[in-house]
Design an enzyme around this catalytic site. Structure first.
Site, PDB file in Angstrom:
ATOM      1  CG  ASP A 238      98.994  16.498  -8.887  1.00  0.00           C
ATOM      2  OD1 ASP A 238      98.662  16.863 -10.030  1.00  0.00           O
ATOM      3  OD2 ASP A 238     100.182  16.285  -8.560  1.00  0.00           O
TER       4      ASP A 238
ATOM      5  CE  LYS B  40      96.058  19.997 -10.902  1.00  0.00           C
ATOM      6  NZ  LYS B  40      96.462  18.765 -10.184  1.00  0.00           N
TER       7      LYS B  40
ATOM      8  CG  ASP C 262     102.654  13.676 -13.750  1.00  0.00           C
ATOM      9  OD1 ASP C 262     103.051  12.509 -13.864  1.00  0.00           O
ATOM     10  OD2 ASP C 262     102.060  14.287 -14.647  1.00  0.00           O
TER      11      ASP C 262
END
Length: 259
Positions: free
Chosen positions: A10, A186, A12
């Site tokens: 991921d 996601k 952020d």
């Protein structure tokens, strides 16, 4: 601990927080490279192109990345749209709420723009969203357009805190049309399936790395992947304590993880 062949990472809250660096992230990626371990950045950010994402990682955070290593919900959504129809996608139309990253991916498929009677309405994060855009999307869906949301993130972690994410924008349209969007990013397994098909890795040998239980970890659970939760972003220890299905692993920072 399993030796994973592929890391799905991921951005952020995991690699950075907005413009703020997460110092451990650079070292983590350097260690992956030192061991020649394959990795991809699996982001829920639909606003940027893969090249823009890679440039940000390289230039602003000194994290080794190429555009080919970036999987966005925009790419995955475009892949989904290409397979929606029995005939050529160029015979169909779309209305899109979103930034350049999303629009370039969607219209790069050859699908045409139609603001009034599109076959599909796609909604992602839009920094200049207006009532007019919501109105156009709502009316088109009410006329029968298929409704897609890029990802369900209600918030994004940046240097100012938790700001509204794509899910907040999409939920307004969902409220107006009174039904849920088909989500691609996601925590849906769709984006992992797309990444595996596109890049040719085996999901059974991959691990998801992220800071958000509701997106990253749930995505891993939905796709049958192991997961590593890092406490540098959205989810807290108190959040995870409430969950019956836990991440496979948990670390305070990526320094604590031995690749």
């Amino acid at each position: 601990m399993t030796n994973y062949q592929t890391y799905l990472i991921d951005l952020d809250g995991t690699m950075y927080r907005g413009k703020e660096k997460i110092p451990e992230a650079q070292d983590f990626v350097n260690r992956l490279n030192a061991k020649n371990i394959q990795y991809y950045f699996l982001t829920n950010n639909s606003t940027k192109t893969p090249q823009q994402v890679a440039d940000n990682l390289m230039n602003n955070h000194q994290i080794t990345a190429t555009a080919d290593q970036v999987i966005t919900p925009s790419l995955a959504t475009a892949g989904y749209v290409e397979n929606m129809f029995e005939d050529d996608v160029s015979n169909h139309s779309a209305y899109v709420i979103g930034e350049f990253g999303l629009k370039s991916a969607i219209f790069g498929t050859g699908i045409k723009l139609d603001e009034v009677n599109p076959d599909v309405v796609i909604v992602g994060l839009d920094y200049d969203v207006t009532y007019h855009k919501f109105e156009m999307a709502t009316l088109a869906i009410k006329r029968g357009a298929f409704f897609i949301g890029t990802n369900a993130d209600t918030n994004l972690p940046n240097e100012r805190g938790l700001v509204p994410g794509a899910g907040s924008v999409i939920s307004l349209v969902e409220t107006a049309v009174q039904h849920k969007a088909k989500y691609i990013g996601k925590p849906e397994a769709d984006i992992v399936d797309f990444a595996a098909d596109m890049k040719g890795f085996d999901p059974k040998s991959a691990i998801m790395v992220g800071d958000n239980y509701n997106t990253d970890i749930k995505c891993a659970l939905n796709a049958g992947l192991d997961s590593l939760l890092v406490y540098t972003g959205v989810s807290t220890h108190a959040d995870i304590d409430k969950e019956t299905r836990k991440p496979t692993y948990q670390v305070e920072s990526l320094t604590d993880w031995d690749v």
